[in-house]
Design a protein around this motif. Structure first.
Motif, PDB file in Angstrom:
ATOM      1  N   ASP A 138       0.838  -1.201   0.000  1.00 49.87           N
ATOM      2  CA  ASP A 138       0.000   0.000   0.000  1.00 49.87           C
ATOM      3  C   ASP A 138       0.878   1.259   0.000  1.00 49.87           C
ATOM      4  OD1 ASP A 138      -1.942   1.823   0.238  1.00 49.87           O
ATOM      5  OD2 ASP A 138      -2.599   1.259   2.251  1.00 49.87           O
ATOM      6  N   ASP A 163      -5.217   1.760  -0.555  1.00 55.52           N
ATOM      7  CA  ASP A 163      -6.186   1.033   0.272  1.00 55.52           C
ATOM      8  C   ASP A 163      -7.439   0.719  -0.566  1.00 55.52           C
ATOM      9  OD1 ASP A 163      -8.049   0.141   2.057  1.00 55.52           O
ATOM     10  OD2 ASP A 163      -7.577   1.636   3.602  1.00 55.52           O
ATOM     11  N   ALA A 164      -7.726  -0.563  -0.723  1.00 54.03           N
ATOM     12  CA  ALA A 164      -8.855  -0.964  -1.567  1.00 54.03           C
ATOM     13  C   ALA A 164     -10.169  -0.370  -1.074  1.00 54.03           C
ATOM     14  CB  ALA A 164      -8.952  -2.485  -1.617  1.00 54.03           C
ATOM     15  N   GLU A 165     -10.277  -0.176   0.243  1.00 53.31           N
ATOM     16  CA  GLU A 165     -11.515   0.379   0.786  1.00 53.31           C
ATOM     17  C   GLU A 165     -11.706   1.838   0.344  1.00 53.31           C
ATOM     18  OE1 GLU A 165     -13.907  -1.070   1.989  1.00 53.31           O
ATOM     19  OE2 GLU A 165     -15.103   0.549   2.841  1.00 53.31           O
ATOM     20  N   LEU A 166     -10.590   2.585   0.289  1.00 54.49           N
ATOM     21  CA  LEU A 166     -10.673   3.970  -0.181  1.00 54.49           C
ATOM     22  C   LEU A 166     -11.148   4.019  -1.632  1.00 54.49           C
ATOM     23  CD1 LEU A 166      -7.408   5.597   1.260  1.00 54.49           C
ATOM     24  CD2 LEU A 166      -9.778   6.003   1.967  1.00 54.49           C
ATOM     25  N   ARG A 168     -12.971   1.781  -3.110  1.00 56.29           N
ATOM     26  CA  ARG A 168     -14.374   1.373  -3.162  1.00 56.29           C
ATOM     27  C   ARG A 168     -15.289   2.548  -2.809  1.00 56.29           C
ATOM     28  NH1 ARG A 168     -18.443   0.087  -0.381  1.00 56.29           N
ATOM     29  NH2 ARG A 168     -17.432   0.518   1.611  1.00 56.29           N
ATOM     30  N   VAL A 169     -14.898   3.256  -1.741  1.00 56.13           N
ATOM     31  CA  VAL A 169     -15.699   4.410  -1.304  1.00 56.13           C
ATOM     32  C   VAL A 169     -15.719   5.489  -2.391  1.00 56.13           C
ATOM     33  CG1 VAL A 169     -15.814   6.305   0.366  1.00 56.13           C
ATOM     34  CG2 VAL A 169     -15.325   3.975   1.154  1.00 56.13           C
ATOM     35  N   ASP A 177      -8.039  -5.224  -6.781  1.00 56.44           N
ATOM     36  CA  ASP A 177      -7.244  -5.620  -5.624  1.00 56.44           C
ATOM     37  C   ASP A 177      -6.451  -4.452  -5.018  1.00 56.44           C
ATOM     38  OD1 ASP A 177      -7.055  -7.805  -4.081  1.00 56.44           O
ATOM     39  OD2 ASP A 177      -5.347  -8.711  -5.101  1.00 56.44           O
ATOM     40  N   GLY A 178      -6.968  -3.262  -5.089  1.00 51.08           N
ATOM     41  CA  GLY A 178      -6.267  -2.096  -4.541  1.00 51.08           C
ATOM     42  C   GLY A 178      -5.297  -1.453  -5.521  1.00 51.08           C
TER      43      GLY A 178
END
Ligand code: FES
Length: 261
Positions: A138, A163-166, A168-169, A177-178
């Motif tokens: 990362d 960050d994959a979550e960032l 996604r948001v 996969d990020g």
């Protein structure tokens, strides 16, 4: 017969060039057809001039009575009406040739830059090694190329892991996969963009300080770059290597005709 041959050559060349322009054939083919048409007409005119030219030692017989008999047309192996029609056809075909520049002006230019990216092509490093999904941590960045196209400037891209979550948001649709990837060529003047600031998720262009937002499709935040860096949508293949989903989403580099194709 020689003149007729050149006239037929003119017709074939002129119609061939018009057809080549209409279907968008390679320029070399169009050029050959144009050469045939122009050469054919020039040779036909030259051959006709030679045939009609009276030899230097010709002396008109001075008959005491009556008008001079008309000079016979050169015997070209075809009848006089057919000969005339052939000339008309050749000149008509040559007239049609005038459409070639109009056709060329009417057609939009195609995408000229070959990047090497297409669906399923693996991302590789400068040593042509495929990029596995666990290659980067990362916040890191690496320059990648399409497999088989190492060193191809138009195909170069920056691969960044965030960050994959960032992602996604942020609704980043081209990530896998990020990982996200963007063309390395700045859309302002073509400098290589390779400075990444992890804290703000921004790419920098060192030439005129354009900044690009990595979480939102590398849209330009500031600086003179007129548009985002073209994105390379990613995927992971069955062996766990990163692959492209297709070519860049937009033409790479500074604005040019490619954008309007
Ligand atoms: S070349 Fe990148 S900002 Fe000018």
């Amino acid at each position: 017969m020689r003149i007729a041959f050149f006239l037929v050559l003119t017709i074939v060349g002129a119609l061939g060039a018009t057809a080549a322009a209409a279907v968008g054939a390679p320029p070399a083919l169009l050029g050959v057809a144009l050469v045939v048409a122009f050469l054919g007409l020039a040779c036909a005119a030259g051959a006709a001039a030679v045939a009609l030219h009276a030899p230097d030692d010709l002396r008109e017989p001075r008959e005491p009575h009556g008008p001079t008999a008309p000079t016979p047309l050169p015997d070209d192996g075809i009848s006089r009406p057919a000969f005339g029609r052939l000339w008309l056809a050749a000149l008509g075909a040559f007239g049609v040739l005038g459409l070639v520049p109009l056709i060329s002006l009417a057609r939009k230019p195609g995408r000229r830059v070959i990047t090497g990216w297409r669906s399923g092509v693996r991302l590789v490093d400068e040593n042509n090694r495929p990029i596995a999904r666990d290659r980067l941590v990362d916040g890191s960045i690496e320059t990648v190329f399409p497999q088989g196209g190492v060193g191809l400037a138009e195909g170069s891209a920056v691969l960044i892991r965030v960050d994959a979550e960032l992602l996604r948001v942020a609704g980043e649709g081209g990530a896998a996969d990020g990982y996200v990837a963007f063309s390395k060529i700045c859309t302002h003047a073509g400098c290589p963009v390779a400075i990444y600031r992890h804290a703000s998720h921004e790419l920098y262009c060192p030439c005129h300080q354009s900044r690009f937002d990595v979480l939102h499709g590398a849209r330009n935040i500031s600086g003179p770059a007129p548009r985002p860096l073209p994105q390379l949508a990613l995927d992971v293949d069955a062996q766990g290597y990163l692959v492209a989903r297709g070519d860049f989403g937009a033409p790479v580099g500074p604005d040019d005709w490619d954008r309007f194709s």
